[in-house]
Design an enzyme around this catalytic site. Structure first.
Site, PDB file in Angstrom:
ATOM      1  N   SER A   1       9.454  12.172   1.876  1.00  0.00           N
ATOM      2  CA  SER A   1      10.672  12.813   2.381  1.00  0.00           C
ATOM      3  C   SER A   1      12.029  12.171   1.821  1.00  0.00           C
ATOM      4  CB  SER A   1       9.668  11.380   3.491  1.00  0.00           C
ATOM      5  OG  SER A   1       9.596  11.715   4.594  1.00  0.00           O
TER       6      SER A   1
ATOM      7  N   LYS B   1      18.563   5.574   6.821  1.00  0.00           N
ATOM      8  CA  LYS B   1      17.904   6.253   7.543  1.00  0.00           C
ATOM      9  C   LYS B   1      17.380   5.146   8.810  1.00  0.00           C
ATOM     10  CE  LYS B   1      13.245   8.379   6.898  1.00  0.00           C
ATOM     11  NZ  LYS B   1      11.814   8.889   5.988  1.00  0.00           N
TER      12      LYS B   1
ATOM     13  N   SER C   1      11.232  13.985   5.829  1.00  0.00           N
ATOM     14  CA  SER C   1      11.725  13.226   7.177  1.00  0.00           C
ATOM     15  C   SER C   1      12.953  12.639   6.609  1.00  0.00           C
ATOM     16  CB  SER C   1      11.018  12.361   7.710  1.00  0.00           C
ATOM     17  OG  SER C   1      10.826  11.332   6.783  1.00  0.00           O
TER      18      SER C   1
HETATM   19  N1  GLN Z   1       6.491  15.153   5.011  1.00  0.00           N
HETATM   20  C1  GLN Z   1       5.476  14.177   4.772  1.00  0.00           C
HETATM   21  C2  GLN Z   1       4.819  13.718   6.086  1.00  0.00           C
HETATM   22  O1  GLN Z   1       5.145  14.347   6.880  1.00  0.00           O
HETATM   23  C3  GLN Z   1       5.866  13.433   4.043  1.00  0.00           C
HETATM   24  C4  GLN Z   1       6.335  12.048   4.824  1.00  0.00           C
HETATM   25  C5  GLN Z   1       7.521  11.337   4.344  1.00  0.00           C
HETATM   26  O2  GLN Z   1       7.496  11.354   3.023  1.00  0.00           O
HETATM   27  N2  GLN Z   1       7.889  10.233   5.070  1.00  0.00           N
HETATM   28  O3  GLN Z   1       4.039  13.246   6.446  1.00  0.00           O
END
Ligand code: GLN
Length: 475
Positions: free
Chosen positions: A175, A76, A151
């Protein structure tokens, strides 16, 4: 079931397969198919070839390159590799090259892994669909009209498409697990402190953990075994090395007590096929000798609300450093304050700005107790509720995501509908516990469904045993 990464490492180590050939094949495949999926922000072709050649040379010299010998891994793009552009899916890091390498990346390289490239993500890991990337969305390999989740959608899609055999993501509220579920692969959020965060660009430091993507539970265990363990560069790491997972992976679930979390399974918006998958998974564990009961963790219903105060609060502080002076983008102006503001206005996308404003507001004098303070109290309640349930249960089950992959664009208009994607995954981050998503058949539109296995802090060995049984029983 075979484990592609583990099997490949074995054949590279024994000299029956060349790491270089594997890399060439993967790069050709990426060139052919990634223009449609856009899983990668950067393909590191020459670096990967060089790393593969070094692995092959070690084998030829009679040395053991390590447990990931020749295995292509994707990262990532919020994980730092010295000298390699790291964007976090944001314009604000334009041109920035980190001066150091993340501990997890060093460990992968030392284990013989071959880094293929940097994958797409929601800007600064804020999102659940990878549509918040400044560089355009990633698409789901199972249906390119759908999102891969987020994400870490780029890593999930890259592993699901077979570009990389393993991947790394970061999980602050889901994410890793949510995109794993939507792409039909395994995704693990380790216990907070099991994996070093050194070299992970911070979103919400008390919640962030790095973890693996893989196509099988065994491969995920192999990668977690490689990256886990204390690191002098991250003081929040648990000081003792966690037990390695591979030796106990196939110990089964006989005698284990499994709970289905009512609040996370019966929550509004869970698709019937997803709920059905959790029930079928529970039945499979029962058939394998576990006992299953429904359990209640009442405070988890407030998890989403608490998360959207705590995570933005921490983000507003962590992202203050992007000031036009130290990193990436600078928009010149007549004085420093105007330059700071112009840089941030131009460099950050809408969702990141929304989080910074939410977080700054929640932390401001006069509102601190009402918002941030209350959220921290809920966090404590969730930890207590879970501790109570773990007196009776060894592991818990729930959906990973309430729904299968949604259409690109379906949730971009209303941030709240996007936030609801993580309702089942957030409690583990707030508690600092371990959790993972395991594929379990398909649901609506024939798209992959993931079942979430939750475990207490340092419960990874039991969690992986449960996951292994589920993988073998899955439709
Ligand atoms: N979807 C969640 C957010 O937008 C979690 C994101 C993540 O785990 N980085 O914060």
């Amino acid at each position: 079931m075979s484990a592609p990464a583990t099997d490949l490492a074995a054949s590279v180590r024994s000299g029956t397969q060349r790491a270089r050939d594997v890399v060439e094949e993967r790069i050709a495949d990426i060139e052919a198919r990634d223009p449609e999926l856009h899983a990668f922000l950067l393909v590191l072709g020459d670096d990967a070839r060089g790393a593969a050649d070094a692995v092959d040379a070690a084998v030829a010299a009679g040395d053991d390159p390590g447990p990931l010998a020749g295995v292509p891994v994707v990262l990532k793009d919020n994980l730092c590799v010295r000298g390699t552009p790291t964007t976090c899916g944001s314009r604000i890091l334009d041109g920035w090259r980190p001066p150091y390498t993340a501990t997890v990346v060093d460990r992968i390289k030392r284990a013989g892994g071959v880094v293929l490239g940097k994958t797409n993500l929601d800007e600064f890991a804020m999102g659940s669909s990878t549509e918040n990337s400044a560089f355009g969305p990633t698409r789901n390999p199972h249906d390119p009209s759908r999102v891969p989740g987020g994400s870490s959608g780029g890593s999930a899609a890259a592993v699901a498409a077979g570009f990389g055999l393993l991947g790394l993501g970061s999980d602050t509220g889901g994410s890793i697990r949510q995109p794993a579920a939507l792409c039909g692969v395994v995704g693990v959020k380790p216990t907070y402190g099991v994996v070093s965060r050194y070299g992970l660009v911070a979103f919400a430091s008390s919640l962030d953990q790095i973890g693996p993507f893989a196509t099988t539970v065994e491969d995920a265990a192999r990668l977690l075994d490689v990256i886990a363990g204390p690191d002098p560069f991250d003081s929040t790491c648990i000081p003792d090395a966690p037990p390695t997972l591979e030796p106990t992976l196939r110990d089964g679930v006989a005698g284990l007590r499994i709970g289905i979390v009512e609040e996370l399974t019966d929550v509004d918006g869970v698709q019937p096929e997803v709920r059905g998958a959790v029930e079928a998974a529970a039945a499979a564990l029962e058939a394998a000798g576990a006992t299953v009961e429904r359990v209640s963790v009442p405070s988890t219903v407030y998890g989403l609300s608490a998360y959207y105060l705590i995570a933005p609060a921490e983000a507003s502080s962590n992202l203050a450093r992007y000031d036009g002076v130290r990193y990436g983008l600078r928009v010149d102006a007549e004085d420093v304050a105007t330059m700071n503001a112009a840089t941030r206005a131009a460099g950050f996308g809408t969702e990141v700005k929304r989080r910074i404003m939410l977080g700054t507001y929640a932390l401001s004098a006069g509102y601190y107790d009402a918002y941030y303070g209350q959220a921290q109290r809920i966090r404590t309640l969730i930890i207590r509720d879970l501790a109570r349930v773990y007196e009776r249960c060894d592991a818990l089950l729930s959906p990973t995501s309430p729904t299968v992959a949604f259409e690109v664009g379906a949730r971009t208009a209303d941030p709240l509908t996007m936030y609801l994607s993580d309702v089942c995954t957030i409690p583990s981050n707030l508690a600092g516990h371990a959790a993972m998503s395991v594929p379990w058949g398909t649901g609506a539109a024939n798209l992959p469904v993931g079942v979430q296995v939750l475990a207490p802090a340092l419960g990874e060995p039991v969690m992986f045993r449960v996951a292994q049984v589920l993988e073998e029983a899955a439709p």
